[in-house]
Design a protein around this motif. Structure first.
Motif, PDB file in Angstrom:
ATOM      1  N   GLY A  29    -106.519  -7.072 105.799  1.00 40.95           N
ATOM      2  CA  GLY A  29    -105.877  -6.674 104.570  1.00 40.95           C
ATOM      3  C   GLY A  29    -104.491  -7.663 104.270  1.00 40.95           C
ATOM      4  O   GLY A  29    -103.724  -7.413 103.274  1.00 40.95           O
ATOM      5  N   ARG A  30    -104.508  -8.766 104.966  1.00 40.70           N
ATOM      6  CA  ARG A  30    -103.375  -9.724 104.893  1.00 40.70           C
ATOM      7  C   ARG A  30    -103.674 -11.117 104.683  1.00 40.70           C
ATOM      8  O   ARG A  30    -104.903 -11.407 105.094  1.00 40.70           O
ATOM      9  N   SER A  31    -102.735 -11.822 104.120  1.00 33.12           N
ATOM     10  CA  SER A  31    -103.287 -13.349 104.045  1.00 33.12           C
ATOM     11  C   SER A  31    -102.329 -14.066 105.188  1.00 33.12           C
ATOM     12  O   SER A  31    -101.559 -15.169 104.347  1.00 33.12           O
ATOM     13  N   CYS A  43     -92.533  -2.972  95.937  1.00 37.35           N
ATOM     14  CA  CYS A  43     -93.550  -2.502  95.220  1.00 37.35           C
ATOM     15  C   CYS A  43     -93.087  -2.304  93.847  1.00 37.35           C
ATOM     16  O   CYS A  43     -92.154  -1.544  93.594  1.00 37.35           O
ATOM     17  N   SER A  44     -93.640  -2.843  92.666  1.00 35.84           N
ATOM     18  CA  SER A  44     -93.194  -2.637  91.207  1.00 35.84           C
ATOM     19  C   SER A  44     -93.335  -1.031  91.050  1.00 35.84           C
ATOM     20  O   SER A  44     -92.775  -0.839  89.959  1.00 35.84           O
ATOM     21  N   ASN A  45     -94.199  -0.476  91.499  1.00 36.90           N
ATOM     22  CA  ASN A  45     -94.521   0.844  91.100  1.00 36.90           C
ATOM     23  C   ASN A  45     -93.874   2.051  91.725  1.00 36.90           C
ATOM     24  O   ASN A  45     -93.291   2.874  91.130  1.00 36.90           O
ATOM     25  N   CYS A  46     -93.662   1.905  93.212  1.00 35.72           N
ATOM     26  CA  CYS A  46     -92.976   2.889  93.833  1.00 35.72           C
ATOM     27  C   CYS A  46     -91.682   2.486  94.640  1.00 35.72           C
ATOM     28  O   CYS A  46     -91.332   3.336  95.367  1.00 35.72           O
ATOM     29  N   CYS A  47     -91.564   1.244  94.631  1.00 30.46           N
ATOM     30  CA  CYS A  47     -90.098   0.449  95.339  1.00 30.46           C
ATOM     31  C   CYS A  47     -90.538   0.656  96.802  1.00 30.46           C
ATOM     32  O   CYS A  47     -89.396   0.371  97.533  1.00 30.46           O
ATOM     33  N   VAL A  50     -93.352  -3.865 101.374  1.00 29.55           N
ATOM     34  CA  VAL A  50     -94.657  -4.024 101.627  1.00 29.55           C
ATOM     35  C   VAL A  50     -94.540  -5.595 101.971  1.00 29.55           C
ATOM     36  O   VAL A  50     -93.619  -6.228 101.328  1.00 29.55           O
ATOM     37  N   PRO A  51     -95.000  -6.008 102.957  1.00 31.63           N
ATOM     38  CA  PRO A  51     -95.167  -7.472 103.463  1.00 31.63           C
ATOM     39  C   PRO A  51     -95.646  -8.282 102.172  1.00 31.63           C
ATOM     40  O   PRO A  51     -96.563  -7.974 101.461  1.00 31.63           O
ATOM     41  N   LYS A  52     -95.175  -9.587 101.870  1.00 30.54           N
ATOM     42  CA  LYS A  52     -95.514 -10.377 100.794  1.00 30.54           C
ATOM     43  C   LYS A  52     -97.098 -10.759 100.984  1.00 30.54           C
ATOM     44  O   LYS A  52     -97.621 -10.756  99.656  1.00 30.54           O
ATOM     45  N   ASP A  53     -97.464 -10.952 101.976  1.00 29.27           N
ATOM     46  CA  ASP A  53     -98.711 -11.390 102.152  1.00 29.27           C
ATOM     47  C   ASP A  53     -99.752 -10.295 101.798  1.00 29.27           C
ATOM     48  O   ASP A  53    -101.051 -10.606 101.541  1.00 29.27           O
ATOM     49  N   LYS A  54     -99.376  -8.926 101.891  1.00 30.13           N
ATOM     50  CA  LYS A  54    -100.093  -7.911 101.837  1.00 30.13           C
ATOM     51  C   LYS A  54    -100.129  -7.396 100.455  1.00 30.13           C
ATOM     52  O   LYS A  54    -101.087  -6.529  99.959  1.00 30.13           O
ATOM     53  N   ALA A  55     -99.011  -7.379  99.745  1.00 32.86           N
ATOM     54  CA  ALA A  55     -98.923  -7.093  98.492  1.00 32.86           C
ATOM     55  C   ALA A  55    -100.013  -7.589  97.350  1.00 32.86           C
ATOM     56  O   ALA A  55    -100.544  -8.653  97.545  1.00 32.86           O
ATOM     57  N   ILE A  56    -100.315  -6.652  96.501  1.00 30.65           N
ATOM     58  CA  ILE A  56    -101.463  -7.085  95.659  1.00 30.65           C
ATOM     59  C   ILE A  56    -100.478  -7.645  94.493  1.00 30.65           C
ATOM     60  O   ILE A  56     -99.913  -7.096  93.813  1.00 30.65           O
ATOM     61  N   CYS A  95     -99.702  -0.271  96.170  1.00 31.16           N
ATOM     62  CA  CYS A  95    -100.851   0.951  96.035  1.00 31.16           C
ATOM     63  C   CYS A  95    -101.742   1.006  94.710  1.00 31.16           C
ATOM     64  O   CYS A  95    -101.480   1.586  93.888  1.00 31.16           O
ATOM     65  N   TRP A  96    -102.357  -0.425  94.593  1.00 29.61           N
ATOM     66  CA  TRP A  96    -102.953  -0.654  93.142  1.00 29.61           C
ATOM     67  C   TRP A  96    -104.114   0.409  93.136  1.00 29.61           C
ATOM     68  O   TRP A  96    -104.525   0.706  92.093  1.00 29.61           O
TER      69      TRP A  96
END
Length: 157
Positions: A29-31, A43-47, A50-56, A95-96
């Protein structure tokens, strides 16, 4: 190594072979790809951190002004082919999937305040703190006593 009598013997250690745990994704789940650590974003939704490479990551493109104001600007503009600039926002989510499932499953989100990251089920957001805290009760009592004192003092005058 073990000591047997007066000599050291090289004995092979017994190997314990454990079955490999199944992996859900090849990249987990990571890049990250070889980096030890990546930056933390919110996270833009819940703050949530989250690691930058794992964020959607999703780009949200919006008009800077709403449709009725755009029409007014077009009518008032000197230029015939004037394009208003758009607003490009890079949204980072942790949490997309939850956000999508809530948008599809939950009935009438405009009438009820839903917490998008709380659960995957359609549970309403927790209510605001009630006035049952001790210091809030004490403040309410003090204001009520002040009102009573003012009433009695006005009656006496």
């Amino acid at each position: 190594r073990s000591h047997f009598g007066s000599r050291w013997l090289n004995l092979p250690r017994p190997r314990l072979v454990l079955p490999a745990m199944p992996s859900k994704r090849r990249n987990n789940g990571r890049s990250k790809h070889g980096r030890g650590h990546t930056a933390i974003v919110r996270c833009s939704n819940c703050c949530r951190c989250v690691p930058k490479d794992k964020a959607i990551k999703r780009f949200q493109v919006r008009n800077m002004v709403d449709a009725s104001s755009q029409r007014d600007l077009r009518e008032a503009s000197v230029y015939q082919t004037f394009m208003l600039p758009k607003l490009y926002m890079k949204m980072l989510y942790c949490c997309w999937v939850k956000k999508l499932t809530l948008a599809q499953v939950c009935p009438a989100p405009s009438t009820v305040a839903w917490s998008a990251c709380a659960t995957r089920s359609c549970a309403p957001a927790p209510k605001a703190a009630s006035t049952n805290l001790p210091w809030e009760r004490a403040e309410a009592r003090a204001t009520e006593q002040n009102r009573r004192q003012r009433r009695t003092s006005l009656r006496g005058v």
